[in-house]
Write a protein that holds these residues in place. Structure first.
Motif: not given
Length: 198
Positions: A127-133
């Motif tokens: 989720l953290p990486e997806y939020i950044k993307r």
């Protein structure tokens, strides 16, 4: 027709959202319906600024209000309340990321779409990486293109093909939109798949 029905009633409230999308048979912006609105009606209309229809509406509407983009504090509060309704929570750094000013976060509809995509994301660890993307897009067209590409990868990778293309094409070709049941009937796709997509 609805205005004619309303003319015989004492009081009526008419709410028209996105009036700049109302067009005639040739695709031109149409405000001829304004003359059919009875004097007893309270008319609430939303329209994007910079459109011809706004000038026509100004001649008929008594009170004009401008809705400004959400402030940073308002975006954070909206995100917190949105996730709280689903018993979910984002940490402060993630809230900072999704609240940064952009065309996406300035547009309330696009911002809520962003929140919904984050809410429905399936992997907590990723989720953290997806939020950044998903928060990296500064323009709404790039943002929605990303979402559609994600949907295509997800829905078109199994037994069914061109799901996103079929559903969106049907909706685009219809004059007044389609119900979920109508999409099922026309597309031949299963109800559960369309319900999940919509």
């Amino acid at each position: 027709k609805e205005c004619e029905k309303a003319a015989g009633q004492k009081e009526i409230l008419l709410i028209i959202d996105d009036a700049n999308c109302i067009s005639d048979d040739k695709g031109q912006t149409d405000t001829s319906w304004l003359s059919a609105v009875p004097d007893t009606a309270l008319l609430i209309v939303s329209a994007a600024t910079g459109q011809d229809v706004v000038e026509d509406l100004k001649r008929s509407i008594k009170l004009e209000l401008f809705v400004n983009p959400l402030l940073l504090s308002q975006r954070r509060k909206l995100a917190e309340e949105y996730f709280s309704a689903y018993r979910k929570h984002l940490n402060s750094s993630d809230l900072d990321i999704i609240s940064r000013p952009s065309q996406v976060t300035d547009n309330t509809l696009a911002y809520v779409t962003l929140l919904e995509e984050i809410r429905c994301f399936g992997s907590f660890d990723m989720l953290p990486e997806y939020i950044k993307r998903i928060s990296a897009f500064r323009h709404t067209d790039e943002f929605y293109n990303f979402i559609l590409e994600e949907k295509e990868q997800f829905y078109d990778s199994g037994r069914y093909h061109d799901v996103v293309k079929k559903i969106l094409s049907l909706i685009a070709l219809s004059a007044d939109g389609l119900t979920e049941h109508e999409i099922v009937e026309i597309s031949g796709l299963p109800q559960w798949l369309i319900s999940q997509f919509i």
